[in-house]
Design a protein around this motif. Structure first.
Motif, short mmCIF file in Angstrom:
data_model
loop_
_atom_site.label_atom_id
_atom_site.label_comp_id
_atom_site.label_asym_id
_atom_site.label_seq_id
_atom_site.Cartn_x
_atom_site.Cartn_y
_atom_site.Cartn_z
N ARG A 234 0.83 -1.20 0.00
CA ARG A 234 0.00 0.00 0.00
C ARG A 234 0.87 1.26 0.00
O ARG A 234 0.52 2.26 -0.63
CB ARG A 234 -0.95 0.01 1.19
CG ARG A 234 -1.92 -1.17 1.20
CD ARG A 234 -2.95 -1.07 2.33
NE ARG A 234 -4.04 -0.16 1.97
CZ ARG A 234 -4.24 1.02 2.51
NH1 ARG A 234 -3.41 1.48 3.43
NH2 ARG A 234 -5.25 1.77 2.15
N GLU A 300 -6.25 0.67 -2.62
CA GLU A 300 -7.08 -0.27 -1.86
C GLU A 300 -6.71 -1.72 -2.15
O GLU A 300 -6.73 -2.58 -1.27
CB GLU A 300 -8.55 -0.05 -2.18
CG GLU A 300 -9.14 1.22 -1.57
CD GLU A 300 -9.51 1.05 -0.12
OE1 GLU A 300 -9.07 0.06 0.51
OE2 GLU A 300 -10.23 1.93 0.40
N HIS A 301 -6.36 -2.03 -3.41
CA HIS A 301 -6.10 -3.42 -3.82
C HIS A 301 -4.84 -3.47 -4.69
O HIS A 301 -4.92 -3.68 -5.90
CB HIS A 301 -7.29 -3.98 -4.59
CG HIS A 301 -8.61 -3.79 -3.91
ND1 HIS A 301 -9.03 -4.56 -2.86
CD2 HIS A 301 -9.61 -2.88 -4.13
CE1 HIS A 301 -10.23 -4.16 -2.46
NE2 HIS A 301 -10.59 -3.14 -3.21
#
Length: 393
Positions: A234, A300-301
């Motif tokens: 992230r 987020e992913h």
């Protein structure tokens, strides 16, 4: 009344944008964030169409307000009230935007019509008896014409609403492109003194809006990252998003972004020179809205499978920006650097491989492309005298 109306007009020796105008622009951080949120929630071709319609409506509000402060003195209380009122209307439109094609359609359309027609109507009244009145009577006429499909669309649903709202926007934008032909007033292009513009002021306003749009990228990336942990993947994703934002700024401002005022002044027809620049910035801002969606998805992913819709926004947003930047460059210099179309082609060529890569690696592709373009710009400018604007026509 003519002398009182003249006191509302902006003086030619005051071309700089004011704090009032920058204050007004702040609402567009929220507006663009709401558009990107709506697109994220409806990530499909129909969702993209709906987002485009809403962006064009908000862009029209910003553009006509920029025109208002180009002609009226922002230091005058009536001008300040008009701009702040428009800001409130924009805030309400932005709040309704994600559900504008659902339950909030009448709110969005009603506020849009009231904001556009109300602002112009007040100025027409304030300037009665002055020749500058016609510059606001023209858009008022076309706002009234387009109000019919706006309200009709709000009273329908689904496809019919999209078609009617697209028609309303087409009426407004085409009218501008052909000079706002108005009964008893003719076309604006036939009366250039009526539509005299300040190239320095217009250029500064578009630079400010572009920076505001980049602020939306920073906001979305920061909020998305803060919702999760500080895992290495992230962190890498938010670093890529930030680097992309910084590169967008660098590519925009390099030469053409800083010379728009001079290009407008050098153009044979300044008003006609501004119109392509308007649409170029619209395309760049549309790209930023799409990039914002991609940033949120990647942060987020960052790992795992990358669906086709994600690939479209991650690669398509930067491609849109480069397309708009190429148009902008052509309007300033009368030519386009090869790195712009090459960058778009590289992004398109990357898309097949993106199906087999995680979102983080897909997002690195446009960042590397933009870095290459920025490096090419720097290398081309090194050791050469600054290029002077040479607008086409």
């Amino acid at each position: 009344m003519t002398s009182g109306a003249a006191g509302l007009l902006r003086q030619p020796e005051e071309p700089r944008a004011t704090y009032l105008e920058l204050f007004f622009d702040l609402v567009f951080v929220f507006a663009l964030a709401r558009l990107s949120q709506g697109l994220l929630e409806h990530l499909s071709w129909s969702g993209a169409f709906q987002t485009l319609v809403l962006l064009l409506a908000l862009w029209a509000v910003w553009g006509h307000t920029a025109g208002l402060t180009d002609r009226l003195d922002p230091q005058q209380p009536p001008t300040q009230l008009l701009v702040i009122g428009t800001m409130l209307g924009t805030l309400l439109m932005a709040a309704a935007a994600p559900e504008a094609f659902g339950e909030q359609g009448l709110v969005f359309a009603g506020v849009y019509v009231a904001t556009q027609t109300g602002r112009s109507a007040v100025v027409v009244l304030l300037l009665r008896g002055h020749e500058a009145r016609a510059a606001f009577a023209r858009p008022l006429f076309w706002f009234a014409v387009s109000a019919v499909p706006w309200i009709a669309g709000a009273l329908t649903h689904d496809t019919a609403r999209g078609v009617l709202w697209a028609l309303a926007l087409a009426v407004g934008y085409v009218a501008i492109a052909v000079g706002l032909p108005t009964p008893r007033l003719g076309r604006a292009f036939m009366r250039m003194s009526e539509f005299a513009i300040s190239g320095e002021h217009q250029a500064e306003r578009y630079r400010q809006l572009f920076i505001i749009a980049l602020g939306e990228l920073v906001l979305v990336a920061g909020l998305t990252f803060s919702r999760g942990g500080f895992e290495p993947d992230r962190i890498a994703a938010v670093v890529v998003a930030f680097a992309t934002t910084a590169l967008l700024w660098r590519i925009y401002i390099h030469r053409a972004g800083g010379l728009l005022a001079e290009a407008i002044a050098a153009a044979p027809d300044p008003l006609r020179a501004v119109i392509p620049a308007v649409f170029a910035h619209l395309i760049m801002v549309a790209g930023i809205v799409v990039i914002s969606v991609g940033d949120e998805l990647v942060i987020e992913h960052p790992l795992g499978h990358t669906p086709p819709a994600w690939i479209t926004v991650i690669l398509g947003g930067p491609a849109l920006f480069l397309a708009g930047r190429a148009i902008f460059e052509y309007e300033v210099f009368g030519r386009v650097s090869r790195s712009r179309p090459i960058g778009v082609l590289v992004l398109a060529a990357t898309s097949p491989a993106a199906f087999f890569l995680p979102p983080l690696l897909v997002a690195m592709a446009p960042a590397l492309v933009l870095a290459g373009i920025a490096a090419s710009d720097t290398a081309r400018a090194r050791g050469r005298p600054p290029e002077q604007p040479s607008p086409p026509g």
